[in-house]
Design an enzyme around this catalytic site. Structure first.
Site, PDB file in Angstrom:
ATOM      1  N   HIS A 138      -1.013 -11.479 -19.113  1.00  0.00           N
ATOM      2  CA  HIS A 138      -0.562 -10.180 -19.053  1.00  0.00           C
ATOM      3  C   HIS A 138       0.862 -10.241 -19.191  1.00  0.00           C
ATOM      4  O   HIS A 138       1.651 -10.055 -18.296  1.00  0.00           O
ATOM      5  CB  HIS A 138      -1.003  -9.575 -17.389  1.00  0.00           C
ATOM      6  CG  HIS A 138      -0.501  -8.035 -17.406  1.00  0.00           C
ATOM      7  ND1 HIS A 138      -0.978  -6.978 -18.223  1.00  0.00           N
ATOM      8  CD2 HIS A 138       0.368  -7.494 -16.480  1.00  0.00           C
ATOM      9  CE1 HIS A 138      -0.169  -5.843 -17.854  1.00  0.00           C
ATOM     10  NE2 HIS A 138       0.532  -6.070 -16.765  1.00  0.00           N
ATOM     11  N   ALA A 187       0.797  -1.201   0.169  1.00  0.00           N
ATOM     12  CA  ALA A 187      -0.017  -0.128  -0.032  1.00  0.00           C
ATOM     13  C   ALA A 187       0.816   1.184   0.094  1.00  0.00           C
ATOM     14  O   ALA A 187       0.436   2.269  -0.470  1.00  0.00           O
ATOM     15  CB  ALA A 187      -0.858   0.091   1.152  1.00  0.00           C
ATOM     16  N   ALA A 188       2.113   1.145   0.416  1.00  0.00           N
ATOM     17  CA  ALA A 188       2.879   2.368   0.321  1.00  0.00           C
ATOM     18  C   ALA A 188       3.611   2.375  -0.959  1.00  0.00           C
ATOM     19  O   ALA A 188       4.504   3.377  -0.925  1.00  0.00           O
ATOM     20  CB  ALA A 188       3.968   2.295   1.348  1.00  0.00           C
ATOM     21  N   ASN A 242       8.737 -12.804  -6.629  1.00  0.00           N
ATOM     22  CA  ASN A 242       7.388 -12.448  -6.195  1.00  0.00           C
ATOM     23  C   ASN A 242       6.527 -13.595  -6.157  1.00  0.00           C
ATOM     24  O   ASN A 242       5.813 -13.449  -5.116  1.00  0.00           O
ATOM     25  CB  ASN A 242       6.845 -11.442  -7.350  1.00  0.00           C
ATOM     26  CG  ASN A 242       7.256 -10.051  -7.457  1.00  0.00           C
ATOM     27  OD1 ASN A 242       7.961  -9.666  -6.349  1.00  0.00           O
ATOM     28  ND2 ASN A 242       7.229  -9.469  -8.551  1.00  0.00           N
ATOM     29  N   GLN A 272       4.035   2.626  -5.273  1.00  0.00           N
ATOM     30  CA  GLN A 272       3.538   3.622  -6.305  1.00  0.00           C
ATOM     31  C   GLN A 272       2.071   3.303  -6.726  1.00  0.00           C
ATOM     32  O   GLN A 272       1.285   4.418  -6.850  1.00  0.00           O
ATOM     33  CB  GLN A 272       4.044   3.513  -7.612  1.00  0.00           C
ATOM     34  CG  GLN A 272       5.514   3.560  -7.935  1.00  0.00           C
ATOM     35  CD  GLN A 272       5.663   3.527  -9.570  1.00  0.00           C
ATOM     36  OE1 GLN A 272       5.378   4.641 -10.029  1.00  0.00           O
ATOM     37  NE2 GLN A 272       5.685   2.579 -10.294  1.00  0.00           N
ATOM     38  N   ARG A 314       7.993  -9.556 -17.418  1.00  0.00           N
ATOM     39  CA  ARG A 314       7.192  -9.748 -16.083  1.00  0.00           C
ATOM     40  C   ARG A 314       7.573 -11.110 -15.375  1.00  0.00           C
ATOM     41  O   ARG A 314       7.686 -11.123 -14.462  1.00  0.00           O
ATOM     42  CB  ARG A 314       5.769  -9.610 -16.266  1.00  0.00           C
ATOM     43  CG  ARG A 314       5.353  -8.093 -16.822  1.00  0.00           C
ATOM     44  CD  ARG A 314       4.092  -7.987 -17.028  1.00  0.00           C
ATOM     45  NE  ARG A 314       3.813  -6.595 -17.378  1.00  0.00           N
ATOM     46  CZ  ARG A 314       3.302  -6.331 -18.846  1.00  0.00           C
ATOM     47  NH1 ARG A 314       3.590  -7.370 -19.855  1.00  0.00           N
ATOM     48  NH2 ARG A 314       3.001  -5.148 -19.232  1.00  0.00           N
ATOM     49  N   ASP A 371      -4.594  -3.524 -19.934  1.00  0.00           N
ATOM     50  CA  ASP A 371      -4.440  -4.003 -21.283  1.00  0.00           C
ATOM     51  C   ASP A 371      -5.686  -3.609 -22.220  1.00  0.00           C
ATOM     52  O   ASP A 371      -5.656  -3.316 -23.261  1.00  0.00           O
ATOM     53  CB  ASP A 371      -4.070  -5.545 -21.526  1.00  0.00           C
ATOM     54  CG  ASP A 371      -2.743  -6.029 -20.558  1.00  0.00           C
ATOM     55  OD1 ASP A 371      -1.777  -5.322 -20.815  1.00  0.00           O
ATOM     56  OD2 ASP A 371      -2.949  -6.845 -19.702  1.00  0.00           O
TER      57      ASP A 371
END
Ligand code: NAD
Ligand code: LMR
Length: 328
Positions: free
Chosen positions: A187, A12-13, A105, A15, A98, A159
């Site tokens: 994506h 949440a902090a 991630n 970009q 990605r 997209d």
């Protein structure tokens, strides 16, 4: 049903968070009559910065915002959540794809999936934004015990918004007149932005554009590579447009969407259109306004469409195979 919607936002902090939170707090997802509580998750070192974001949210005095909770514990952030927006994860930099983020991630979504299964509200919906979002969504879904797979979706709305605006700019019409653009698959730069069912100001897009070479070439490539172009221009990945797309995506779950202008959602494949089952793929979806979606059935796919869709589905299968140890 609770009168306050509890929305958890991870990262949440970051970009995207900075653009997204005020949109949610002003009613962008649930409308102007529904109060929202924000439950924000960050990694421990970023909690002081998140505290600053909380101060700013308080200073906005949003009429719909009832409460802001900040935590580094997923079970606290997801507690009783109606909607979890999973944004927190590393963005790619210049020269990366990605899927290069998958090793780093992907593991985030194991713990967060588990915590959603343990702590979220009984009717939770989960939207994954953090990249590579399709496969991260698959990981979260597999680890969220007791939460039906249909509650999970990943974001390809950006997209679809990009494709609509490119078609509109080329046709010299406003983007609001472009309907029924489909994003099949991942994506990623293999995604297939499909204009064959699209209309521009009521006319078939292919007729309105009247340039198949442009549609099959520069149009597709611009949409597929738009994220990269933004990183090259800004030095950072898209954030404002990503936040808007996340709000559009989530709002489409809670409003009725019809087959004449379906929502672009990445959802669990049931084999429709020849998609391999069990991947999270982009499909055209209708929604019932209660958080539920259906893949639009029976659309014609010509040989070009079948060939392009097969490429992106293959990539999703490869990503799934790369993370098979993370699938709970
Ligand atoms: P950012 O680096 O500005 O912010 C990410 C935030 O996530 C950071 O504050 C970081 O501390 C936090 N974070 C990292 N790990 C976390 C964890 N385990 N739990 C909670 N928070 C954690 O990045 P950004 O620009 O906001 O982008 C976030 C993600 O969204 C990236 O993966 C980016 O590639 C992706 N993205 C997706 C789309 C899409 O269309 N699906 C569009 C744009 C960006
Ligand atoms: C985008 O499409 O802008 C995001 O997924 C960020 C990226 O890495 O391209």
């Amino acid at each position: 049903m609770s009168t306050v919607k509890r929305v958890a936002v991870t990262g949440a902090a970051g970009q995207i968070g900075y653009s997204l939170l005020p949109m949610i707090a002003s009613g962008g997802i649930f409308g102007p009559n529904v109060k929202v509580a924000l439950q924000l998750l960050e990694v421990t070192p970023v909690l002081p910065a998140l505290g600053g974001v909380r101060m700013e949210l308080e200073d906005c005095a949003f009429p719909l915002l009832t409460e802001v909770t900040c935590s580094d514990d997923p079970k606290v952030a997801f507690k009783d959540a109606d909607l979890c927006l999973l944004v927190g994860s590393k963005p790619r930099g210049p020269g990366m794809e990605r899927k290069d983020l998958l090793q780093e991630n992907g593991k985030i979504f194991i713990g967060q999936g588990r915590a959603i299964g343990e702590a979220a509200g009984p009717d939770v919906r989960v939207v994954v934004v953090g990249n590579p979002c399709n496969t991260n969504c698959l990981i979260a879904m597999h680890n969220a015990k007791g939460v039906p797979a249909a509650r999970f979706s990943a974001m390809t709305r950006l997209d679809q918004n990009r494709a609509k605006s490119q078609l509109a700019l080329r046709a010299g019409k406003h983007w609001s007149t472009v309907k029924n653009v489909i994003i099949w698959g991942n994506h990623s730069n293999t995604q297939y932005p499909d204009w064959h069912h699209a209309t521009i100001d009521g006319k078939p897009a292919a007729q309105a554009i009247n340039d198949d070479a442009w549609l099959q070439g520069p149009f597709m490539k611009t949409v597929q590579e738009r994220g990269k172009a933004i990183i090259e221009a800004r030095g950072k990945s898209s954030a404002l447009s990503a936040a808007q797309a996340a709000v559009d995506h989530a709002r489409s779950l809670y409003t009725v969407t019809t087959a004449d202008d379906p929502a672009a959602l990445c959802v669990i494949s049931d084999g429709s259109y020849g998609t391999p089952e069990g991947i999270i793929s982009g499909f055209p979806c209708t929604t019932d306004g209660k958080g539920n979606w259906q893949i639009v059935p029976g659309l014609a796919m010509n040989d070009f469409s079948k060939q392009k869709a097969a490429i992106t589905w293959k990539e999703l299968c490869e990503e799934r195979d790369m993370v098979k140890d993370l699938l709970g």
